[in-house]
Design a protein around this motif. Structure first.
Motif, PDB file in Angstrom:
ATOM      1  N   VAL A 157      -8.666   6.474   4.149  1.00  7.19           N
ATOM      2  CA  VAL A 157      -7.923   7.932   4.616  1.00  7.19           C
ATOM      3  C   VAL A 157      -8.277   7.390   6.053  1.00  7.19           C
ATOM      4  O   VAL A 157      -8.630   7.627   7.011  1.00  7.19           O
ATOM      5  N   ASN A 158      -7.238   8.530   6.649  1.00 11.00           N
ATOM      6  CA  ASN A 158      -6.814   8.642   7.312  1.00 11.00           C
ATOM      7  C   ASN A 158      -6.786  10.387   7.575  1.00 11.00           C
ATOM      8  O   ASN A 158      -6.232  11.232   7.485  1.00 11.00           O
ATOM      9  N   LEU A 159      -8.278  11.041   7.966  1.00 15.43           N
ATOM     10  CA  LEU A 159      -8.305  12.356   7.965  1.00 15.43           C
ATOM     11  C   LEU A 159      -7.603  13.026   8.578  1.00 15.43           C
ATOM     12  O   LEU A 159      -7.495  13.991   8.801  1.00 15.43           O
ATOM     13  N   ALA A 160      -7.107  13.093   9.931  1.00 11.04           N
ATOM     14  CA  ALA A 160      -6.520  13.384  11.129  1.00 11.04           C
ATOM     15  C   ALA A 160      -5.323  13.249  10.541  1.00 11.04           C
ATOM     16  O   ALA A 160      -4.659  14.694  10.798  1.00 11.04           O
ATOM     17  N   ALA A 161      -4.146  12.418  10.269  1.00 12.86           N
ATOM     18  CA  ALA A 161      -2.812  13.037   9.411  1.00 12.86           C
ATOM     19  C   ALA A 161      -3.200  13.056   8.289  1.00 12.86           C
ATOM     20  O   ALA A 161      -1.918  13.413   7.898  1.00 12.86           O
ATOM     21  N   MET A 216       0.789  -1.163   0.273  1.00 13.77           N
ATOM     22  CA  MET A 216      -0.112  -0.086   0.069  1.00 13.77           C
ATOM     23  C   MET A 216       0.791   1.284  -0.298  1.00 13.77           C
ATOM     24  O   MET A 216       2.085   1.519   0.435  1.00 13.77           O
ATOM     25  N   GLN A 217       0.619   2.166  -0.639  1.00 10.12           N
ATOM     26  CA  GLN A 217       1.568   3.473  -1.291  1.00 10.12           C
ATOM     27  C   GLN A 217       0.087   4.557  -0.183  1.00 10.12           C
ATOM     28  O   GLN A 217      -0.763   4.654  -0.307  1.00 10.12           O
ATOM     29  N   VAL A 218       1.359   5.537   0.541  1.00  8.37           N
ATOM     30  CA  VAL A 218       0.724   6.306   1.349  1.00  8.37           C
ATOM     31  C   VAL A 218       1.232   7.227   0.620  1.00  8.37           C
ATOM     32  O   VAL A 218       2.257   8.042   0.328  1.00  8.37           O
ATOM     33  N   PHE A 219      -0.081   8.193   0.450  1.00 14.41           N
ATOM     34  CA  PHE A 219      -0.028   9.752   0.366  1.00 14.41           C
ATOM     35  C   PHE A 219      -0.385  10.714   1.109  1.00 14.41           C
ATOM     36  O   PHE A 219      -1.176  10.727   1.677  1.00 14.41           O
ATOM     37  N   SER A 220       0.527  11.690   1.158  1.00 18.23           N
ATOM     38  CA  SER A 220       0.163  13.021   1.822  1.00 18.23           C
ATOM     39  C   SER A 220      -1.236  14.004   1.208  1.00 18.23           C
ATOM     40  O   SER A 220      -0.458  14.058   0.349  1.00 18.23           O
ATOM     41  N   VAL A 221      -2.593  14.305   1.569  1.00 17.25           N
ATOM     42  CA  VAL A 221      -2.927  14.872   1.332  1.00 17.25           C
ATOM     43  C   VAL A 221      -3.357  16.124   1.800  1.00 17.25           C
ATOM     44  O   VAL A 221      -4.191  16.170   3.011  1.00 17.25           O
ATOM     45  N   GLU A 222      -3.030  17.378   1.754  1.00 22.70           N
ATOM     46  CA  GLU A 222      -3.577  18.355   2.309  1.00 22.70           C
ATOM     47  C   GLU A 222      -4.785  19.225   1.808  1.00 22.70           C
ATOM     48  O   GLU A 222      -5.372  19.009   0.506  1.00 22.70           O
ATOM     49  N   GLY A 223      -5.769  19.595   2.705  1.00 20.81           N
ATOM     50  CA  GLY A 223      -6.722  19.983   1.792  1.00 20.81           C
ATOM     51  C   GLY A 223      -8.439  19.509   2.406  1.00 20.81           C
ATOM     52  O   GLY A 223      -8.621  19.772   2.034  1.00 20.81           O
ATOM     53  N   MET A 224      -8.262  18.541   2.811  1.00 19.38           N
ATOM     54  CA  MET A 224      -8.458  17.839   3.804  1.00 19.38           C
ATOM     55  C   MET A 224      -9.461  18.040   4.997  1.00 19.38           C
ATOM     56  O   MET A 224      -8.593  17.635   5.710  1.00 19.38           O
ATOM     57  N   THR A 225     -10.549  17.740   5.137  1.00 20.34           N
ATOM     58  CA  THR A 225     -11.209  18.763   6.460  1.00 20.34           C
ATOM     59  C   THR A 225     -12.157  17.948   6.520  1.00 20.34           C
ATOM     60  O   THR A 225     -13.223  18.207   7.557  1.00 20.34           O
ATOM     61  N   CYS A 226     -13.225  16.980   5.952  1.00 20.65           N
ATOM     62  CA  CYS A 226     -14.410  16.430   6.630  1.00 20.65           C
ATOM     63  C   CYS A 226     -14.435  15.352   5.522  1.00 20.65           C
ATOM     64  O   CYS A 226     -14.280  14.786   4.858  1.00 20.65           O
ATOM     65  N   GLY A 227     -15.958  14.663   5.943  1.00 22.04           N
ATOM     66  CA  GLY A 227     -16.265  13.292   5.057  1.00 22.04           C
ATOM     67  C   GLY A 227     -16.222  13.125   3.859  1.00 22.04           C
ATOM     68  O   GLY A 227     -16.280  12.879   3.151  1.00 22.04           O
ATOM     69  N   ALA A 249     -14.632  12.472  -1.656  1.00 19.59           N
ATOM     70  CA  ALA A 249     -14.591  12.718  -2.842  1.00 19.59           C
ATOM     71  C   ALA A 249     -12.835  12.048  -3.713  1.00 19.59           C
ATOM     72  O   ALA A 249     -13.075  11.717  -4.883  1.00 19.59           O
ATOM     73  N   VAL A 250     -12.420  12.058  -2.419  1.00 12.04           N
ATOM     74  CA  VAL A 250     -10.772  11.216  -2.541  1.00 12.04           C
ATOM     75  C   VAL A 250     -11.299   9.796  -3.478  1.00 12.04           C
ATOM     76  O   VAL A 250     -10.335   9.087  -4.065  1.00 12.04           O
ATOM     77  N   THR A 251     -12.059   9.118  -2.459  1.00  7.76           N
ATOM     78  CA  THR A 251     -11.662   7.594  -2.544  1.00  7.76           C
ATOM     79  C   THR A 251     -13.099   7.057  -3.695  1.00  7.76           C
ATOM     80  O   THR A 251     -12.453   6.800  -4.931  1.00  7.76           O
ATOM     81  N   GLN A 252     -13.598   8.242  -4.271  1.00  8.62           N
ATOM     82  CA  GLN A 252     -14.394   8.125  -5.576  1.00  8.62           C
ATOM     83  C   GLN A 252     -13.478   8.126  -6.586  1.00  8.62           C
ATOM     84  O   GLN A 252     -13.372   7.673  -7.503  1.00  8.62           O
ATOM     85  N   ALA A 253     -12.581   9.599  -6.179  1.00  4.62           N
ATOM     86  CA  ALA A 253     -11.943   9.787  -7.393  1.00  4.62           C
ATOM     87  C   ALA A 253     -11.171   8.761  -7.701  1.00  4.62           C
ATOM     88  O   ALA A 253     -10.678   7.713  -8.941  1.00  4.62           O
ATOM     89  N   VAL A 254     -10.202   8.081  -6.711  1.00  3.96           N
ATOM     90  CA  VAL A 254      -9.639   6.131  -6.774  1.00  3.96           C
ATOM     91  C   VAL A 254     -10.715   5.049  -8.010  1.00  3.96           C
ATOM     92  O   VAL A 254     -10.355   4.835  -8.225  1.00  3.96           O
TER      93      VAL A 254
END
Length: 65
Positions: A33-37, A1-12, A17-22
């Protein structure tokens, strides 16, 4: 599993949106998705660059963590 740092995620909505895009390009992908991190783990047939492009198209800034 590859881990990406994603800036701008703030809510469900951001998580969906990110999950559906992939999933739009790889329905069998595992997306965690780890929203807190602000991290997204992806196990997919897609390349890292493809995943980053899909997340970026949703309006977020993504890079390998």
């Amino acid at each position: 599993m590859q881990v990406f740092s994603v800036e701008g995620m703030t809510c469900g909505h951001c998580v969906r949106a990110v999950t559906q895009a992939v999933h739009s390009q790889d329905p069998a992908a595992s997306v965690n998705v780890n929203l807190a991190a602000k991290e997204v783990g992806v196990e997919s047939r897609l390349s890292d660059e493809q995943v980053i492009a899909l997340i970026t198209e949703e309006g977020y800034s993504a890079k390998l963590a």
